[in-house]
Design a protein around this motif. Structure first.
Motif, PDB file in Angstrom:
ATOM      1  N   LEU A 196      -4.732  -7.168   6.558  1.00 38.40           N
ATOM      2  CA  LEU A 196      -4.241  -5.800   6.408  1.00 38.40           C
ATOM      3  C   LEU A 196      -3.214  -5.471   7.482  1.00 38.40           C
ATOM      4  CD1 LEU A 196      -4.485  -2.949   5.108  1.00 38.40           C
ATOM      5  CD2 LEU A 196      -6.323  -2.496   6.747  1.00 38.40           C
ATOM      6  N   HIS A 197      -2.103  -4.859   7.041  1.00 39.00           N
ATOM      7  CA  HIS A 197      -1.058  -4.379   7.960  1.00 39.00           C
ATOM      8  C   HIS A 197      -0.792  -2.917   7.632  1.00 39.00           C
ATOM      9  CE1 HIS A 197       0.227  -8.532   9.189  1.00 39.00           C
ATOM     10  NE2 HIS A 197      -0.287  -8.812   8.010  1.00 39.00           N
ATOM     11  N   LEU A 198      -1.049  -2.012   8.576  1.00 39.78           N
ATOM     12  CA  LEU A 198      -0.714  -0.596   8.421  1.00 39.78           C
ATOM     13  C   LEU A 198       0.448  -0.270   9.345  1.00 39.78           C
ATOM     14  CD1 LEU A 198      -4.303   0.954   8.298  1.00 39.78           C
ATOM     15  CD2 LEU A 198      -2.759   0.525   6.375  1.00 39.78           C
TER      16      LEU A 198
ATOM     17  N   LEU B 251     -10.362  -3.942   4.959  1.00 42.00           N
ATOM     18  CA  LEU B 251     -10.826  -4.626   6.167  1.00 42.00           C
ATOM     19  C   LEU B 251     -12.108  -5.417   5.906  1.00 42.00           C
ATOM     20  CD1 LEU B 251     -10.283  -2.058   9.071  1.00 42.00           C
ATOM     21  CD2 LEU B 251      -9.120  -4.238   8.728  1.00 42.00           C
TER      22      LEU B 251
ATOM     23  N   LEU C  60       0.876  -1.177   0.000  1.00 41.35           N
ATOM     24  CA  LEU C  60       0.000   0.000   0.000  1.00 41.35           C
ATOM     25  C   LEU C  60       0.908   1.221   0.000  1.00 41.35           C
ATOM     26  CD1 LEU C  60      -2.636  -1.226   2.590  1.00 41.35           C
ATOM     27  CD2 LEU C  60      -2.726  -1.368   0.087  1.00 41.35           C
TER      28      LEU C  60
ATOM     29  N   GLY D  89       1.850   0.437   4.198  1.00 37.99           N
ATOM     30  CA  GLY D  89       1.373  -0.831   4.735  1.00 37.99           C
ATOM     31  C   GLY D  89       1.339  -1.867   3.638  1.00 37.99           C
TER      32      GLY D  89
ATOM     33  N   ARG E 158      -7.489   3.061   1.341  1.00 35.88           N
ATOM     34  CA  ARG E 158      -8.467   2.005   1.068  1.00 35.88           C
ATOM     35  C   ARG E 158      -8.654   1.079   2.268  1.00 35.88           C
ATOM     36  NH1 ARG E 158      -5.161  -0.897  -2.968  1.00 35.88           N
ATOM     37  NH2 ARG E 158      -6.720  -2.529  -2.659  1.00 35.88           N
ATOM     38  N   TRP E 159      -8.162   1.436   3.438  1.00 35.88           N
ATOM     39  CA  TRP E 159      -8.116   0.503   4.561  1.00 35.88           C
ATOM     40  C   TRP E 159      -9.484  -0.034   4.954  1.00 35.88           C
ATOM     41  CZ3 TRP E 159     -10.624   1.681   9.136  1.00 35.88           C
ATOM     42  CH2 TRP E 159     -10.956   3.020   9.367  1.00 35.88           C
ATOM     43  N   ARG E 160     -10.550   0.797   4.888  1.00 35.25           N
ATOM     44  CA  ARG E 160     -11.895   0.292   5.220  1.00 35.25           C
ATOM     45  C   ARG E 160     -12.338  -0.784   4.226  1.00 35.25           C
ATOM     46  NH1 ARG E 160     -15.177   2.854   8.836  1.00 35.25           N
ATOM     47  NH2 ARG E 160     -14.370   4.787   9.768  1.00 35.25           N
TER      48      ARG E 160
ATOM     49  N   ALA F 296      -3.178   3.469   0.907  1.00 40.57           N
ATOM     50  CA  ALA F 296      -3.517   3.089   2.284  1.00 40.57           C
ATOM     51  C   ALA F 296      -4.878   3.627   2.707  1.00 40.57           C
ATOM     52  CB  ALA F 296      -2.445   3.605   3.239  1.00 40.57           C
TER      53      ALA F 296
ATOM     54  N   VAL G 249      -1.159  -5.581   2.270  1.00 45.73           N
ATOM     55  CA  VAL G 249      -2.260  -6.514   2.473  1.00 45.73           C
ATOM     56  C   VAL G 249      -1.876  -7.840   1.831  1.00 45.73           C
ATOM     57  CG1 VAL G 249      -3.487  -5.676   0.403  1.00 45.73           C
ATOM     58  CG2 VAL G 249      -4.741  -6.906   2.184  1.00 45.73           C
TER      59      VAL G 249
END
Length: 283
Positions: free
Chosen positions: A258-260, A251, A239, A273, A246-248, A244, A275
């Protein structure tokens, strides 16, 4: 860390990975000479310490070629492509007239990496060969298994084993390589060594029996190495920058891990991050 500092520490306490691995891999010229001395294929190269050296090197290696600083380059930084119309004085100035190496251009079919661990007792465990897709010189996707022949994968892993043994390496490391040719004509060309856990190995946290991070701790502590067996077909997506955000969405994606990284600012080209997606093996 300066190699001299690592050498100072290693004379007093066990240091893993060792000072030699750091010294070799911090300098592109030393690294390429080392790999060639291991009997492994590398891109043709010449040392460049002046504009006159660069002109002589281009006369031998031709265009296109790539001028890289010997130290401190990563993710495409510290390098300039030498194309038919490139002014050599401008290219030399673009890297700060730093000590450099000119590499002949390699026409490759795929970019791959071997992520492996080596113990102080010489034990060795490699994860399956990773196939890497770069965008703007930054790793965008890693997919496993790589789409190469079994013989080519074995050759790549054997190259990494030789490098680890020659360095007396302890811990996890990665060897980035080019696959040249297709089918029966495939061959492996070593690009560079990373003396650490590696971005292309992040998939192992969910996609392998032992993650690269756990494997590194096992190696440096003198514990038995864990299984590097893959849990399925795997894709790791970096990401980068605004991706990043796009995290929602990620998830909510079934099976996505997912890793941030907790970085406050999403700048272009910054790894924020990753994914990982693990899929069942194909029947």
């Amino acid at each position: 860390m300066p190699a001299a500092t690592a050498a100072f520490l290693s004379r007093r306490k066990p240091l893993h990975p060792g000072a030699r691995a750091l010294a070799v891999t911090q300098d592109r010229l030393s690294e390429k000479s080392f790999v060639a001395d291991c009997g492994l294929s590398v891109a043709p190269f010449r040392a460049v310490d002046s504009l006159a050296d660069l002109e002589a090197a281009v006369a031998v290696l031709g265009r296109p070629s790539v001028l890289k600083t010997r130290r401190f380059g990563y993710d495409g930084k510290g390098q300039v492509k030498i194309l038919p119309g490139t002014d050599l004085a401008e290219a030399h100035a673009a890297i700060g007239r730093s000590p450099a190496v000119l590499e002949g251009f390699v026409t490759f079919a795929r970019e791959v990496s071997v992520v492996a661990a080596r113990g102080a007792d010489g034990s060795f465990a490699a994860f399956d060969l990773c196939e890497n897709e770069h965008r703007d010189h930054i790793l965008a996707f890693t997919r496993i298994p790589a789409q190469v022949s079994a013989a080519t994968e074995a050759a790549a892993i054997e190259a990494a084993r030789k490098i680890g043994a020659a360095l007396g390496y302890v811990g996890v490391f990665a060897v980035e390589m080019f696959i040249v040719g297709e089918g029966e004509q495939e061959s492996v060309v070593v690009n560079e060594i990373a003396p650490r856990v590696h971005n292309s190995g992040h998939w192992t946290s969910e996609g392998a029996q032992t993650s690269q991070f756990h494997q590194h701790v096992r190696a440096v502590c003198g514990f038995p190495l864990g299984s590097a067996q893959r849990r399925g077909r795997v894709e790791m997506e970096n990401l980068i920058g605004d991706a990043a955000l796009r995290w929602r969405e990620l998830l909510a994606e079934p099976g996505a891990h997912l890793h941030l990284y907790g970085k406050r600012e999403a700048r272009p080209g910054r790894k924020m991050g990753h994914v990982t997606r693990v899929f069942p093996e194909q029947g």
